[in-house]
Design a protein around this motif. Sequence first.
Motif, PDB file in Angstrom:
ATOM      1  N   TRP A   1       0.825  -1.199   0.000  1.00 15.72           N
ATOM      2  CA  TRP A   1       0.000   0.000   0.000  1.00 15.72           C
ATOM      3  C   TRP A   1       0.866   1.259   0.000  1.00 15.72           C
ATOM      4  CZ3 TRP A   1      -4.020   2.247  -1.524  1.00 15.72           C
ATOM      5  CH2 TRP A   1      -4.400   3.480  -1.014  1.00 15.72           C
ATOM      6  N   GLN A   2       1.938   1.228   0.780  1.00 16.54           N
ATOM      7  CA  GLN A   2       2.821   2.386   0.828  1.00 16.54           C
ATOM      8  C   GLN A   2       3.451   2.655  -0.544  1.00 16.54           C
ATOM      9  OE1 GLN A   2       6.320   1.989   3.263  1.00 16.54           O
ATOM     10  NE2 GLN A   2       6.537   4.190   3.487  1.00 16.54           N
ATOM     11  N   ALA A   3       3.926   1.605  -1.203  1.00 17.24           N
ATOM     12  CA  ALA A   3       4.531   1.782  -2.530  1.00 17.24           C
ATOM     13  C   ALA A   3       3.493   2.233  -3.545  1.00 17.24           C
ATOM     14  CB  ALA A   3       5.184   0.472  -2.976  1.00 17.24           C
TER      15      ALA A   3
ATOM     16  N   THR B   1       2.227   4.239   7.384  1.00 16.50           N
ATOM     17  CA  THR B   1       2.573   2.913   6.866  1.00 16.50           C
ATOM     18  C   THR B   1       4.005   2.505   7.196  1.00 16.50           C
ATOM     19  OG1 THR B   1       3.085   3.916   4.724  1.00 16.50           O
ATOM     20  CG2 THR B   1       0.898   2.931   4.990  1.00 16.50           C
ATOM     21  N   GLU B   2       4.930   3.418   7.072  1.00 17.91           N
ATOM     22  CA  GLU B   2       6.324   3.078   7.350  1.00 17.91           C
ATOM     23  C   GLU B   2       6.533   2.736   8.820  1.00 17.91           C
ATOM     24  OE1 GLU B   2      10.755   4.996   6.961  1.00 17.91           O
ATOM     25  OE2 GLU B   2       9.153   5.797   5.710  1.00 17.91           O
ATOM     26  N   GLU B   3       5.924   3.511   9.694  1.00 19.11           N
ATOM     27  CA  GLU B   3       6.067   3.263  11.123  1.00 19.11           C
ATOM     28  C   GLU B   3       5.421   1.940  11.525  1.00 19.11           C
ATOM     29  OE1 GLU B   3       5.670   5.674  15.317  1.00 19.11           O
ATOM     30  OE2 GLU B   3       4.360   6.253  13.666  1.00 19.11           O
ATOM     31  N   LEU B   4       4.227   1.670  11.039  1.00 15.51           N
ATOM     32  CA  LEU B   4       3.555   0.417  11.367  1.00 15.51           C
ATOM     33  C   LEU B   4       4.319  -0.778  10.806  1.00 15.51           C
ATOM     34  CD1 LEU B   4       1.191  -0.993  12.712  1.00 15.51           C
ATOM     35  CD2 LEU B   4      -0.120  -0.660  10.604  1.00 15.51           C
ATOM     36  N   ALA B   5       4.866  -0.645   9.623  1.00 10.66           N
ATOM     37  CA  ALA B   5       5.654  -1.729   9.034  1.00 10.66           C
ATOM     38  C   ALA B   5       6.880  -2.038   9.895  1.00 10.66           C
ATOM     39  CB  ALA B   5       6.078  -1.366   7.618  1.00 10.66           C
ATOM     40  N   ARG B   6       7.521  -1.008  10.432  1.00 15.32           N
ATOM     41  CA  ARG B   6       8.675  -1.218  11.315  1.00 15.32           C
ATOM     42  C   ARG B   6       8.286  -2.012  12.554  1.00 15.32           C
ATOM     43  NH1 ARG B   6      10.365   4.105  10.660  1.00 15.32           N
ATOM     44  NH2 ARG B   6       9.249   4.663  12.532  1.00 15.32           N
ATOM     45  N   TYR B   7       7.160  -1.637  13.170  1.00 14.40           N
ATOM     46  CA  TYR B   7       6.728  -2.317  14.389  1.00 14.40           C
ATOM     47  C   TYR B   7       6.271  -3.745  14.102  1.00 14.40           C
ATOM     48  CZ  TYR B   7       6.945   2.391  16.255  1.00 14.40           C
ATOM     49  OH  TYR B   7       7.367   3.632  16.632  1.00 14.40           O
TER      50      TYR B   7
ATOM     51  N   GLN C   1       0.801  10.291  -2.920  1.00 15.12           N
ATOM     52  CA  GLN C   1       0.455  10.688  -1.550  1.00 15.12           C
ATOM     53  C   GLN C   1       0.664   9.503  -0.600  1.00 15.12           C
ATOM     54  OE1 GLN C   1      -3.589  12.033  -1.804  1.00 15.12           O
ATOM     55  NE2 GLN C   1      -2.935  14.129  -2.176  1.00 15.12           N
ATOM     56  N   PRO C   2       1.901   9.209  -0.221  1.00 17.21           N
ATOM     57  CA  PRO C   2       2.108   8.083   0.688  1.00 17.21           C
ATOM     58  C   PRO C   2       1.633   8.435   2.105  1.00 17.21           C
ATOM     59  CG  PRO C   2       4.173   9.210   0.307  1.00 17.21           C
ATOM     60  CD  PRO C   2       3.150   9.849  -0.597  1.00 17.21           C
TER      61      PRO C   2
END
Length: 173
Positions: free
Chosen positions: A36-38, A51-57, A46-47
């Motif tokens: 979804w982020q990509a 998404t990046e933070e949740l993916a890290r966790y 419009q990213p």
Amino acid sequence: MRAAITWLDRLSAFLNKIALWGAVLTVSALVAIAFWQAAARYLLDQPPAWTEELARYLMVWAGLLGASCAFRIHADPSLFPDARRRQDGLGQIFAVIRAMGALIFIAPILWYCTFGLNGKMASGYIARNARISAETLDIPMSAFALAIPIGFGLIFLHLLANLGTALTRRVTD
């Protein structure tokens, strides 16, 4: 004694199945969020920030749950890779050495997740993370920080079950 170790091994196997499903689900969610982020970045320009933070966790949760599963089945790096197959006294010695090495590593982690340097629970890792929120998610950081004591707690349980099973196995000379 053997009945208690058998029960502990069954509990370890049951929790391992749950951890494996948790790892699979978190990796699946991680892939979906990264997709979804990509897509949002390159197709919509419009990213979303979350998404990046949740993916890290999710990666931390997946990694620790997967590590506990790997430890259970002896797929972790080991000084004695054939120790599990040995049925003699040497196999038992290898099991004790493996358990001691793992315990030396995980005991401080579990301790400091619960207690701070002053020995109080209020200053432990989980308590400190409960007081702050994730930057973009408005979720207490303890929801993500709990991955560490849960993952290492599962490893500790698997350690006890594996050690107990190895030590109560009939020794064949």
